[in-house]
Motif scaffolding. Structure first.
Motif, PDB file in Angstrom:
ATOM      1  N   ILE A  25       0.729  -1.062  -0.095  1.00 56.41           N
ATOM      2  CA  ILE A  25      -0.190  -0.057  -0.129  1.00 56.41           C
ATOM      3  C   ILE A  25       0.877   1.293   0.112  1.00 56.41           C
ATOM      4  CG2 ILE A  25      -1.583   1.453   1.516  1.00 56.41           C
ATOM      5  CD1 ILE A  25      -2.854  -1.295   2.306  1.00 56.41           C
ATOM      6  N   THR A  26       1.888   1.293   0.949  1.00 55.90           N
ATOM      7  CA  THR A  26       2.523   2.548   0.899  1.00 55.90           C
ATOM      8  C   THR A  26       3.700   2.652  -0.156  1.00 55.90           C
ATOM      9  OG1 THR A  26       4.230   1.200   2.438  1.00 55.90           O
ATOM     10  CG2 THR A  26       2.613   2.469   3.408  1.00 55.90           C
ATOM     11  N   GLY A  27       4.046   1.410  -0.676  1.00 55.83           N
ATOM     12  CA  GLY A  27       5.317   1.235  -1.685  1.00 55.83           C
ATOM     13  C   GLY A  27       6.629   1.844  -1.085  1.00 55.83           C
ATOM     14  N   ASP A  28       6.785   1.678   0.203  1.00 62.70           N
ATOM     15  CA  ASP A  28       7.969   1.925   0.986  1.00 62.70           C
ATOM     16  C   ASP A  28       8.917   0.876   0.934  1.00 62.70           C
ATOM     17  OD1 ASP A  28       9.918   3.037   2.518  1.00 62.70           O
ATOM     18  OD2 ASP A  28       8.593   3.586   4.215  1.00 62.70           O
ATOM     19  N   ARG A  29      10.173   1.071   0.318  1.00 67.12           N
ATOM     20  CA  ARG A  29      11.056   0.032   0.175  1.00 67.12           C
ATOM     21  C   ARG A  29      12.196   0.586   1.215  1.00 67.12           C
ATOM     22  NH1 ARG A  29       7.184  -1.528  -1.501  1.00 67.12           N
ATOM     23  NH2 ARG A  29       6.871  -2.735  -3.481  1.00 67.12           N
ATOM     24  N   ARG A  30      12.291   1.485   2.005  1.00 58.96           N
ATOM     25  CA  ARG A  30      13.219   1.895   2.669  1.00 58.96           C
ATOM     26  C   ARG A  30      13.431   0.913   3.957  1.00 58.96           C
ATOM     27  NH1 ARG A  30      11.733   7.498   4.286  1.00 58.96           N
ATOM     28  NH2 ARG A  30       9.729   6.542   4.514  1.00 58.96           N
ATOM     29  N   GLU A  31      14.530   0.716   4.435  1.00 59.17           N
ATOM     30  CA  GLU A  31      14.841  -0.021   5.668  1.00 59.17           C
ATOM     31  C   GLU A  31      14.181   1.067   6.973  1.00 59.17           C
ATOM     32  OE1 GLU A  31      18.589  -1.492   6.558  1.00 59.17           O
ATOM     33  OE2 GLU A  31      18.764  -2.912   4.883  1.00 59.17           O
ATOM     34  N   HIS A  32      13.652   0.335   8.080  1.00 61.40           N
ATOM     35  CA  HIS A  32      13.212   1.163   9.277  1.00 61.40           C
ATOM     36  C   HIS A  32      13.513   0.384  10.548  1.00 61.40           C
ATOM     37  CE1 HIS A  32      10.155   3.627   6.738  1.00 61.40           C
ATOM     38  NE2 HIS A  32      10.091   2.666   6.096  1.00 61.40           N
ATOM     39  N   HIS A  33      14.356   1.551  10.895  1.00 63.29           N
ATOM     40  CA  HIS A  33      14.839   0.880  12.483  1.00 63.29           C
ATOM     41  C   HIS A  33      14.398   1.838  13.690  1.00 63.29           C
ATOM     42  CE1 HIS A  33      17.756  -1.656   9.998  1.00 63.29           C
ATOM     43  NE2 HIS A  33      17.974  -0.652   9.609  1.00 63.29           N
ATOM     44  N   ILE A  34      13.694   2.867  13.149  1.00 68.76           N
ATOM     45  CA  ILE A  34      13.172   3.747  14.209  1.00 68.76           C
ATOM     46  C   ILE A  34      11.662   3.350  14.488  1.00 68.76           C
ATOM     47  CG2 ILE A  34      12.662   6.101  14.828  1.00 68.76           C
ATOM     48  CD1 ILE A  34      15.322   5.562  15.048  1.00 68.76           C
ATOM     49  N   LEU A  35      11.131   2.857  15.447  1.00 71.18           N
ATOM     50  CA  LEU A  35       9.780   2.594  15.799  1.00 71.18           C
ATOM     51  C   LEU A  35       8.761   3.622  15.763  1.00 71.18           C
ATOM     52  CD1 LEU A  35      10.405   0.246  18.820  1.00 71.18           C
ATOM     53  CD2 LEU A  35      10.109  -0.430  16.299  1.00 71.18           C
ATOM     54  N   ASP A  36       7.482   3.468  15.434  1.00 69.25           N
ATOM     55  CA  ASP A  36       6.436   4.326  15.380  1.00 69.25           C
ATOM     56  C   ASP A  36       5.807   4.695  16.378  1.00 69.25           C
ATOM     57  OD1 ASP A  36       6.519   4.788  12.657  1.00 69.25           O
ATOM     58  OD2 ASP A  36       5.275   3.253  12.038  1.00 69.25           O
ATOM     59  N   ARG A  37       5.453   5.635  16.972  1.00 68.56           N
ATOM     60  CA  ARG A  37       4.680   5.910  17.974  1.00 68.56           C
ATOM     61  C   ARG A  37       3.043   5.509  17.565  1.00 68.56           C
ATOM     62  NH1 ARG A  37       4.541  11.514  20.091  1.00 68.56           N
ATOM     63  NH2 ARG A  37       4.101  10.745  22.117  1.00 68.56           N
ATOM     64  N   PRO A  38       2.522   4.637  18.200  1.00 66.06           N
ATOM     65  CA  PRO A  38       1.150   4.301  17.690  1.00 66.06           C
ATOM     66  C   PRO A  38       0.018   5.358  17.392  1.00 66.06           C
ATOM     67  CG  PRO A  38       1.825   2.851  19.741  1.00 66.06           C
ATOM     68  CD  PRO A  38       2.885   3.938  19.495  1.00 66.06           C
ATOM     69  N   ARG A  39       0.153   6.144  17.991  1.00 65.02           N
ATOM     70  CA  ARG A  39      -0.762   7.392  17.690  1.00 65.02           C
ATOM     71  C   ARG A  39      -0.369   8.397  16.411  1.00 65.02           C
ATOM     72  NH1 ARG A  39       0.867  11.577  22.313  1.00 65.02           N
ATOM     73  NH2 ARG A  39       0.748   9.638  23.588  1.00 65.02           N
ATOM     74  N   ASN A  40       0.677   8.364  15.811  1.00 64.98           N
ATOM     75  CA  ASN A  40       1.008   8.577  14.639  1.00 64.98           C
ATOM     76  C   ASN A  40       0.629   7.694  13.405  1.00 64.98           C
ATOM     77  OD1 ASN A  40       2.102  10.891  15.951  1.00 64.98           O
ATOM     78  ND2 ASN A  40       4.249   9.959  16.033  1.00 64.98           N
ATOM     79  N   VAL A  41       0.167   6.421  13.786  1.00 72.14           N
ATOM     80  CA  VAL A  41      -0.303   5.669  12.702  1.00 72.14           C
ATOM     81  C   VAL A  41      -1.677   5.005  13.091  1.00 72.14           C
ATOM     82  CG1 VAL A  41       0.273   3.697  10.981  1.00 72.14           C
ATOM     83  CG2 VAL A  41       2.054   4.734  12.501  1.00 72.14           C
ATOM     84  N   PRO A  42      -2.952   6.025  13.115  1.00 69.69           N
ATOM     85  CA  PRO A  42      -4.080   5.889  13.720  1.00 69.69           C
ATOM     86  C   PRO A  42      -4.907   4.457  13.192  1.00 69.69           C
ATOM     87  CG  PRO A  42      -4.240   7.760  12.471  1.00 69.69           C
ATOM     88  CD  PRO A  42      -2.898   7.397  12.422  1.00 69.69           C
ATOM     89  N   VAL A  43      -4.528   4.337  12.070  1.00 67.50           N
ATOM     90  CA  VAL A  43      -5.565   3.380  11.186  1.00 67.50           C
ATOM     91  C   VAL A  43      -5.067   2.154  11.561  1.00 67.50           C
ATOM     92  CG1 VAL A  43      -6.198   2.392   9.136  1.00 67.50           C
ATOM     93  CG2 VAL A  43      -6.258   4.968   9.460  1.00 67.50           C
ATOM     94  N   ARG A  44      -3.382   1.806  11.486  1.00 67.77           N
ATOM     95  CA  ARG A  44      -3.174   0.446  11.861  1.00 67.77           C
ATOM     96  C   ARG A  44      -3.186   0.235  13.334  1.00 67.77           C
ATOM     97  NH1 ARG A  44       3.014   0.953  12.630  1.00 67.77           N
ATOM     98  NH2 ARG A  44       3.407   1.221  10.405  1.00 67.77           N
ATOM     99  N   THR A  45      -3.088   1.186  14.271  1.00 73.70           N
ATOM    100  CA  THR A  45      -3.606   0.928  15.611  1.00 73.70           C
ATOM    101  C   THR A  45      -4.754   0.503  15.974  1.00 73.70           C
ATOM    102  OG1 THR A  45      -1.664   2.767  16.151  1.00 73.70           O
ATOM    103  CG2 THR A  45      -3.303   2.408  17.800  1.00 73.70           C
ATOM    104  N   ALA A  46      -5.832   1.349  15.371  1.00 73.05           N
ATOM    105  CA  ALA A  46      -7.364   0.956  15.262  1.00 73.05           C
ATOM    106  C   ALA A  46      -7.358  -0.499  14.875  1.00 73.05           C
ATOM    107  CB  ALA A  46      -8.044   1.936  14.590  1.00 73.05           C
ATOM    108  N   LEU A  47      -6.894  -0.782  13.704  1.00 72.18           N
ATOM    109  CA  LEU A  47      -6.838  -2.240  13.245  1.00 72.18           C
ATOM    110  C   LEU A  47      -6.566  -3.316  14.425  1.00 72.18           C
ATOM    111  CD1 LEU A  47      -5.772  -1.790   9.813  1.00 72.18           C
ATOM    112  CD2 LEU A  47      -7.956  -2.330  10.306  1.00 72.18           C
ATOM    113  N   GLY A  48      -5.424  -2.914  14.906  1.00 72.88           N
ATOM    114  CA  GLY A  48      -4.874  -3.794  16.134  1.00 72.88           C
ATOM    115  C   GLY A  48      -5.814  -3.793  17.189  1.00 72.88           C
ATOM    116  N   VAL A  49      -6.380  -2.677  17.689  1.00 70.50           N
ATOM    117  CA  VAL A  49      -7.317  -2.770  18.759  1.00 70.50           C
ATOM    118  C   VAL A  49      -8.563  -3.435  18.417  1.00 70.50           C
ATOM    119  CG1 VAL A  49      -8.662  -1.372  20.293  1.00 70.50           C
ATOM    120  CG2 VAL A  49      -6.405  -0.820  19.836  1.00 70.50           C
ATOM    121  N   ALA A  50      -9.275  -3.306  17.083  1.00 73.63           N
ATOM    122  CA  ALA A  50     -10.260  -3.891  16.677  1.00 73.63           C
ATOM    123  C   ALA A  50     -10.164  -5.566  16.720  1.00 73.63           C
ATOM    124  CB  ALA A  50     -10.538  -3.437  15.243  1.00 73.63           C
ATOM    125  N   TRP A  51      -8.947  -6.095  16.261  1.00 71.55           N
ATOM    126  CA  TRP A  51      -8.721  -7.353  16.431  1.00 71.55           C
ATOM    127  C   TRP A  51      -8.737  -7.638  17.610  1.00 71.55           C
ATOM    128  CZ3 TRP A  51      -5.433 -10.874  18.528  1.00 71.55           C
ATOM    129  CH2 TRP A  51      -5.496 -12.100  18.006  1.00 71.55           C
TER     130      TRP A  51
END
Length: 553
Positions: A372-398
């Motif tokens: 979906i994002t098309g992001d091919r970069r490496e990520h070593h810094i974690l997200d704060r859950p509030r900054n990715v609300p849809v992903r966080t909401a999907l996890g809470v819904a599950w």
């Protein structure tokens, strides 16, 4: 090269044993012998000083690892006394209430371990509690990885390893739970047999093959035993080793803070600091499990009696990690289709099919989000859950769906303890399966957006001090204290990239562009997950300077 150095495997080594006045010790000789054949020195030099960030949430993975080691140790001890046989015997043992009762040798040996083997009951209970903690630790650990985005490149394979470990742990728990052959575990095996029989065409053949005949058969215990003690643990041990190798190979993830970026890691060295902490934490986990195993009874098989196909114990519940599947079965209407002399049991087949589908959705999510994002970069810094609300909401819904189905799986226990109608509970769960996850998603997303607004206000206006100030012209204001640079960095370091779009309908020559269905789906999902409605814009430098440069309150 001078006389004070020598070359080993193409590398200069200073101070050879031949140049020393004292001969090398036995330990040094052994180390040199091993290094010449295994390359231990170079391997240790490259990895023993590897840096690990220091955060309490990283201990969740350690809890899983140590619980797994405790399971292996206690399982080896129990294997020495357990007899995996379905042959029937008459019990004449220490537990007098069951004397003269016909039972299998598996159940008899379980009673023998519990009452006659020194420390047997304690080891049994530590083993069972460790299994529960192991699965719980993996689930919480995976949720931490999910909510913080630690599954992104280059850790997708490690996510699959963890997901496979969780699935195998559930299967291992089911096989181990069924070995004692008491009335409670036998009811669980009957449940599994019903699910297998619901599979069209091949269900009855699979059941006959697995049980060695009509249920309960005579081979199920002897077949579950090698699966439980050899096959599944062997696969899991290999996955754990591979998981740890990848953790060492990749840079460790870390939470956002000054001095931390995609190329550097801030923390403690693996040896000796992290190793000392890990060793102490292992004994702490072992001690707590031993304490729980010594004071909290779990799975008292003597209270249920041996399994009989014509009986079922009151309040027959699986361990919590299988309550998800039990709830799916219990709240599903008893639909069935009868055609051409055959019955298709939809009331069992549909839930039995949904359970692996839910797990599959968890396993492939990192790849779906990357697409979906098309992001091919490496990520070593974690997200704060509030900054990715849809992903966080999907996890809470599950998670909310899981807890709803857990209530459905224990509807009889809830009904008897709370004095409620079991039919009312069942209908409540049936409705909640569709309503609660949606509500959880909406509420969680709004909470995340509210927290983003709070972060924006803190950046622009500072922290509320609670002090009220009277200005010369009579106006009352609340004094705000500017945030530190460290805190400002944490609140503003996240990216807010525009979501993927299909682009204009026509190209530069006025020719209508062809947009595939896949591109349209991707664009729709990208807008829903990362569009303007999913984030509050971060303060710009101009806004921050405008507010902080003058005498504003």
């Amino acid at each position: 090269m001078d006389d004070g150095a020598r070359t080993v495997n193409g590398q200069a080594r200073v101070g050879s044993s031949a140049d020393r006045a004292e001969p090398p010790g036995k330990g040094e000789k052994l180390a040199d012998w091993a290094d010449g054949r295994l390359g231990i020195y170079a391997l240790a030099k490259a990895n023993m000083r590897k840096v690990f960030p220091d955060h309490w949430s990283f201990m969740l993975g350690e809890v899983c690892l140590y619980s797994f080691l405790i399971l292996i140790l206690t399982g080896i001890y129990l294997t020495l006394f357990f007899e995996p046989s379905g042959a029937e015997v008459v019990y004449h043992g220490t537990y007098r209430p069951l004397n003269g009762i016909i039972m299998t040798k598996a159940y008899e040996s379980t009673l023998h371990i519990s009452f006659d083997v020194r420390g047997g009951l304690l080891i049994r209970q530590i083993h069972h509690w460790a299994a529960l903690v192991f699965v719980a630790g993996m689930l919480v650990h995976m949720m931490r990885v999910f909510f913080t985005g630690a599954f992104r490149k280059p850790r997708e394979i490690n996510w699959l390893f963890g997901w496979t470990l969780l699935f195998l742990a559930i299967l291992t728990g089911l096989t181990g739970y069924s070995l004692p052959d008491d009335l409670l575990s036998g009811t669980g095996v009957r449940f599994a047999d019903g699910a297998i029989l619901s599979i069209p065409i091949v269900g009855s053949y699979l059941s006959m093959f697995l049980f060695g005949g009509e249920f309960p058969g005579h081979d199920i215990i002897s077949r579950f035993f090698p699966i439980h003690v050899l096959l599944l643990p062997g696969i899991m041990l290999g996955l754990v080793v591979a998981h740890l190798i990848l953790v060492f190979y990749h840079k460790h993830t870390q939470y956002p803070a000054p001095g931390r970026d995609q190329k550097s890691v801030v923390g403690m060295p693996f040896l000796p600091v992290y190793m000392a902490k890990a060793g102490g934490f292992f004994f702490l986990v072992f001690g707590i499990l031993a304490l729980i195993g010594g004071i909290a009874t779990i799975n008292p098989v003597w209270a249920f009696g041996p399994y009989r196909p014509d009986l079922v114990t009151t309040g027959a519940q699986p361990d919590w990690y299988l309550g998800f599947s039990e709830g799916l079965i219990r709240v599903m209407p008893g639909w069935e289709i009868n055609a051409w002399g055959h019955t298709l049991e939809l009331g069992v087949l549909i839930p039995f099919s949904l359970f692996p589908l839910f797990l599959l959705a968890i396993g492939i999510y990192p790849f779906v989000e990357a697409w979906i994002t098309g992001d091919r970069r490496e990520h070593h810094i974690l997200d704060r859950p509030r900054n990715v609300p849809v992903r966080t909401a999907l996890g809470v819904a599950w998670l909310s769906l899981y807890f709803v189905l857990l209530v459905g799986g224990g509807n009889d226990v809830v009904a008897t303890h709370l004095h409620l109608s079991i039919n009312s509970i069942t209908w409540f769960v049936r409705i909640s399966v569709f309503v609660v996850p949606v509500l959880a998603f909406v509420v969680t997303k709004r909470i995340c957006l509210g927290l983003q607004r709070q972060d924006r206000d803190k950046v622009l206006h500072g922290r509320e001090t609670g002090l009220i100030k009277l200005l010369p012209h009579g106006e009352y204001i609340e004094v705000h204290e500017p945030l530190s640079q460290d805190r400002l960095f944490v609140l503003t370091q996240h990216e807010q990239n525009p979501p993927y779009e299909t682009g204009p309908a026509e190209d530069a020559n006025g020719v209508r562009r062809k947009v595939t269905v896949s591109q349209r789906v991707r664009a729709g999902l990208a807008k829903g997950m990362f569009g303007p409605d999913t984030h509050i814009p971060k303060p710009t430098k101009e806004e921050y300077r405008e507010i902080t440069s003058g005498d504003h309150h």
